[in-house]
Motif scaffolding. Structure first.
Motif: not given
Length: 946
Positions: A793-820
């Motif tokens: 997942l991280v590699e795919d998000l990097k490829r799209l320029g979406l991997w940043d601190e905010q994305m990490l915080d979102d993953l934590k907030y949503y308990d590891g789910s990308v759906q929301p």
């Protein structure tokens, strides 16, 4: 506005004011540096990052403190005091305290101490050439020496080599320095470096490789006794390997037969570069529990470990032992195939108990009951996982003819078995692991269902033992028909235990008629649906008993001529006949499916090669194995079953870009398992050509020309329908049939998919056939807690320029789910659905396609996000109709949640459902309390299989 200007990017310099640096240089006084130091302390105290906007109120406080320090410094200079850096920093501390910012002052004090350590480790010196500060390291003998900062730099640079675009040794260096203290011990420095890398894994998964390499340095120093870098490491491994074998033999840990190998040749085959494939969790697990120790010191490196296991499995080879040892070593050290945990623990040692699972039937006899409990203890001592069939033991209230009294039933004996498993905890290495099976018609079944409840009479509870229902097809039909179900005591219906399919149905109906006529004394009539409902309720509430099916396990058994299968093993994948004289044994190992996948699909040639070598290794276990009891030896040598499974199924799907919840995944599950089955069965037949078929081959389904997928028709016939199994065949199986007809089979069974709870961690791939639990979570096992993030997942998000601190915080907030997370494309949301976001029918359909090709079973966990009685019933009824032989844990809630203490949960509006339900304290720490449908895989129980 004037104050805000002071806080701008351009520092204001008071030209008349000078300050002396630590090295003796004199520079103009810079007000901006004071402001930045104060700002850093306030930001740290408020939990703000460097690039976070600064609230106006906070900026004003910073300005006030900085301005007061400047005014005091100017006043001191006016009175003739020469200002030095340390003096200015003292003024900052004093001003923070004077204005009441005590917590900020503490932050600033810590900041000063960290900077002091950094100067010491850099070796900064004053104007006279003296160290500005020094830090001493305490050696193992108690003496001290100055810390060698250059050595730290070199080690961190080496650990990041090849990963420089993602991992930065400079950051690790600074963090390591900040955590050291005067007199720090050498091992604490190693730990500090590893922790610095570990802490970055959630942001960059490659840091797991860095942490592993740092741990490798510790292992090399412990085993080889010196610091080794570069090519010296390879040479030292080869030179020291014979000494390792000799040392292990002299210490009583290694089998003296290992010395008879050509050790020089084996040493040349060692490839230390393969150590770089370890992730941190895998290597830490290996270090903690697998590498041999003498006097609390490891005596083998990872490559020594793989070769030691390979040599132990090659002892049985009569010719070309070194050739086979090297081949075994290659598949192990390249993570193509791994033997099960008992094999890895004990191969090549003086007690080679290499088998994974033992299944035994307990007779309805007091002497045999306690013999079985003693056998459990002996088997558990050497790391065996246990499955016990207790169905023959008479029920509560049954007559004891010898005394004229009444039986207390099976429950009190299960309590004794439970406590034995606790007491004999697999030689002190892992928890004792036992699963008790009971058929659904047993009169004590209702009490059996409640064994794991946290309420009730503790004398009738078994909190440490797994339990499973052994369910005949007739019961499932009665549930569908909303019919009645009759419970019996086995002493009055003794042959039900030995019957299945239509023969069982005919006899069971006969006993029901006798009960109605008053010719059976002890029985109870219940609603089949009510009993089914209670079974599912207890499964959801306690995680037990598991749902396993007697009839498909027996009807589709390749050895139905050799006896009845009365139970499965600890993890529900091994299905073998048992009797009073035979304790079934299975020897397990797993193919790393991910290592055999390319962008185009499975590499068939590579897979076939790995399987042939793996099957030979598994067959060798049978002859080498140490058998704690004679009944196990009798059974294993007569039937020679092995269980080749898979791990990394989810990784393979990621590499092929196939979502688990898709028809493509179902088809891949089907086609990949057909290939594995094809080559595993062929390999066993080829071994039969070389070594002869197993003794009980005559009369088996193999002997009758029936392959596992041929037995589906038998199941449908015995059931009278209710068999929704796909019959697609892609390969030409004629060569396999011809080989079996000509040479027979070396092994009665070849295939079983175990949980791989530990060996998949070692290889760094997903467990068994499991979907991704969460894309970010904390995994707990006996080696500690490990932050686990989905690197794909991280590699795919990097490829799209979406991997940043905010994305990490979102993953934590949503308990590891990308759906929301709205930013993530729909395609990735489908690919990275987690276990609780995949409809159970997809897991069951994939498992059904595999079961078509497997001669034993699968450890199949099922997941439900929002369970209901109807959903549970439909799910397990579907599993039965799809021809599954067994199921494993029902996982109804998470084992852990990721740490959220650094998040502002209110910043996203309404808190997530889990937080609203558990209250605001739920976001402060990792959650790992009792849970519904609790799976113990992370806690080490499943590891008896793998």
């Amino acid at each position: 506005m004037e104050q805000l200007a002071f806080a701008g990017l351009e520092p204001l310099v008071e030209r008349r004011l000078l300050i002396r640096k630590r090295d003796g240089r004199v520079e103009p006084f810079n007000k901006g540096r004071i402001y930045r130091a104060v700002e850093s302390a306030f930001r740290a105290d408020a939990g703000l990052r460097k690039d976070d906007p600064l609230p106006l109120a906070l900026s004003e406080k910073i300005e006030a403190v900085a301005q007061a320090v400047v005014e005091t410094a100017m006043a001191l200079a006016a009175y003739g005091e020469e200002l030095e850096v340390e003096r200015i920093q003292d003024l900052v501390e004093e001003e923070l305290m004077r204005q009441g910012y005590h917590s900020v002052a503490r932050r600033y004090i810590v900041y000063r101490e960290d900077r002091r350590k950094a100067r010491a480790l850099r070796g900064d010196r004053d104007i006279y050439g003296r160290p500005i500060a020094t830090l001493h390291v305490t050696l193992a003998d108690g003496t001290q020496r100055l810390l060698d900062a250059d050595r730290l730099r070199r080690e961190l640079m080496r650990a990041c080599r090849g990963l420089e675009d993602r991992c930065f040794w400079q950051d690790l260096f600074q963090e390591t320095l900040s955590s050291l203290y005067e007199g720090v011990r050498e091992e604490e420095i190693e730990t500090a470096m590893i922790l610095a890398a570990r802490s970055r894994v959630e942001r960059e998964p490659a840091y797991s490789l860095v942490a592993a390499r740092l741990l490798l340095g510790r292992i090399y120093r412990e085993v080889l006794g010196q610091n080794l870098l570069g090519w010296d490491l390879q040479e030292q491994h080869r030179q020291s390997f014979p000494q390792f074998i000799q040392h292990g033999v002299e210490a009583g840990r290694l089998d003296p037969q290992l010395r008879s190998f050509d050790l020089e040749r084996l040493a040349k085959a060692l490839d230390v570069s393969r150590d770089l494939s370890f992730t941190y969790m895998g290597l830490q697990t290996l270090y903690d529990r697998y590498l041999l120790q003498v006097d609390d010191r490891r005596i083998e490196t990872p490559q020594y470990f793989w070769m030691r296991v390979a040599m132990g499995l090659a002892i049985a080879e009569k010719e070309n032992r070194e050739d086979w040892a090297i081949r075994f070593y290659d598949v192990l050290s390249r993570f193509l195939f791994l033997s099960s945990t008992p094999t890895l623990f004990n191969s090549g040692t003086v007690h080679p108990q290499l088998s994974s699972c033992y299944l035994l039937t307990v007779e309805d006899d007091l002497e045999h009951i306690f013999k079985s409990i003693a056998d459990n203890a002996k088997l558990s001592k050497w790391a065996g996982g246990l499955g016990n069939d207790w169905t023959k033991v008479r029920a509560t209230g049954a007559l004891i003819r010898g005394t004229g009294g009444r039986s207390q039933g099976v429950i009190p004996f299960l309590k004794v078995a439970n406590d034995t498993a606790v007491a004999v905890n697999q030689g002190g290495k892992r928890k004792g692991a036992l699963c008790a099976y009971l058929e659904t018609w047993h009169l004590d079944i209702e009490d059996f269902l409640e064994l794991r409840r946290n309420t009730g009479d503790e004398r009738r509870r078994t909190h440490d033992m797994n339990t499973a229902n052994w369910i005949p097809d007739l019961f499932m039909k009665r549930v569908l028909e909303d019919g009645s179900w009759t419970l019996f005591s086995p002493d009055e219906v003794p042959d039900l235990h030995e019957l299945y399919g239509q023969a069982f149905e005919k006899r069971y109906v006969h006993y029901e008629k006798l009960a109605e006529e008053g010719k059976i004394r002890l029985f109870k009539k219940v609603s089949a649906r009510e009993l089914w409902r209670k079974m599912l309720t207890m499964l959801f509430e306690t995680g037990h008993p598991w749902i396993t099916f007697k009839d498909p396990s027996n009807i589709r058994s390749q050895e139905s001529h050799a006896g009845v299968i009365h139970c499965s093993n600890l993890c529900t994948e091994v299905l073998l006949p048992t009797s009073k004289d035979e304790v079934a044994v299975c020897n397990l190992g797993s193919i790393n499916l991910a290592a055999h996948v390319t962008d185009r699909g499975l590499d068939e040639e590579k897979l076939a090669s790995t399987i042939r070598i793996a099957m030979r290794m598994l067959d060798n276990v049978i002859d080498i194995n140490f058998y704690p009891i004679p009944e196990a030896r009798n059974s294993n040598l007569r039937h020679r079953p092995v269980g080749l499974g898979i791990m990394g199924f989810q990784d393979a799907l990621y590499r092929l870009r196939i979502p688990y919840a898709s028809q493509e995944a179902v088809e891949f599950s089907d086609s990949s398992m057909e290939l594995i089955s094809y080559y595993a069965i062929l390999a066993s037949s080829e071994l039969a050509r070389e070594r002869g078929p197993y003794p009980a081959f005559k009369g088996s389904k193999w002997d009758q020309g029936l392959l596992p997928f041929d037995t589906i028709d038998l199941l449908e016939k015995e059931r009278g329908g209710w068999c929704e199994i796909d019959r697609t065949i892609r390969l030409d199986w004629t060569p396999v049939r011809e080989s079996i007809r000509k040479y027979g089979m070396r092994n009665s069974h070849c295939l079983a998919i175990a949980p791989t709870a530990t060996i998949s961690n070692i290889t760094g791939v997903s467990q068994s056939i499991e979907p991704t639990f969460k894309n970010l979570f904390v995994k707990s096992n006996l080696s500690g807690d490990f932050t686990t993030i989905n690197a794909y997942l991280v590699e795919d998000l990097k490829r799209l320029g979406l991997w940043d601190e905010q994305m990490l915080d979102d993953l934590k907030y949503y308990d590891g789910s990308v759906q929301p997370i709205e930013r993530i494309p729909a395609e990735l949301k489908e690919l990275y659905r987690t276990a609780f976001e995949i409809e159970p029918r997809w897991l069951i359909e994939c498992a059904s396609r595999r079961q078509k090709w497997i001669d034993m079973g699968q450890s199949l966990n099922l997941y439900i996000a929002e369970p209901s009685g109807k959903l549970l019933s439909e799910m397990y009824m579907l599993a039965w109709k799809k021809g599954l032989k067994t199921t494993y844990y029902l996982r109804a809630s998470a084992a852990t949640t990721i740490e959220k203490s650094t998040l502002d949960v209110n910043a996203r509006g309404i808190a997530p459902r889990w937080l609203r339900e558990k209250g605001p304290s739920a976001n402060l720490s990792i959650q790992r309390g009792p849970r519904q449908g609790a799976c113990s895989a992370e806690d080490g129980i499943c590891e008896s299989c793998q």
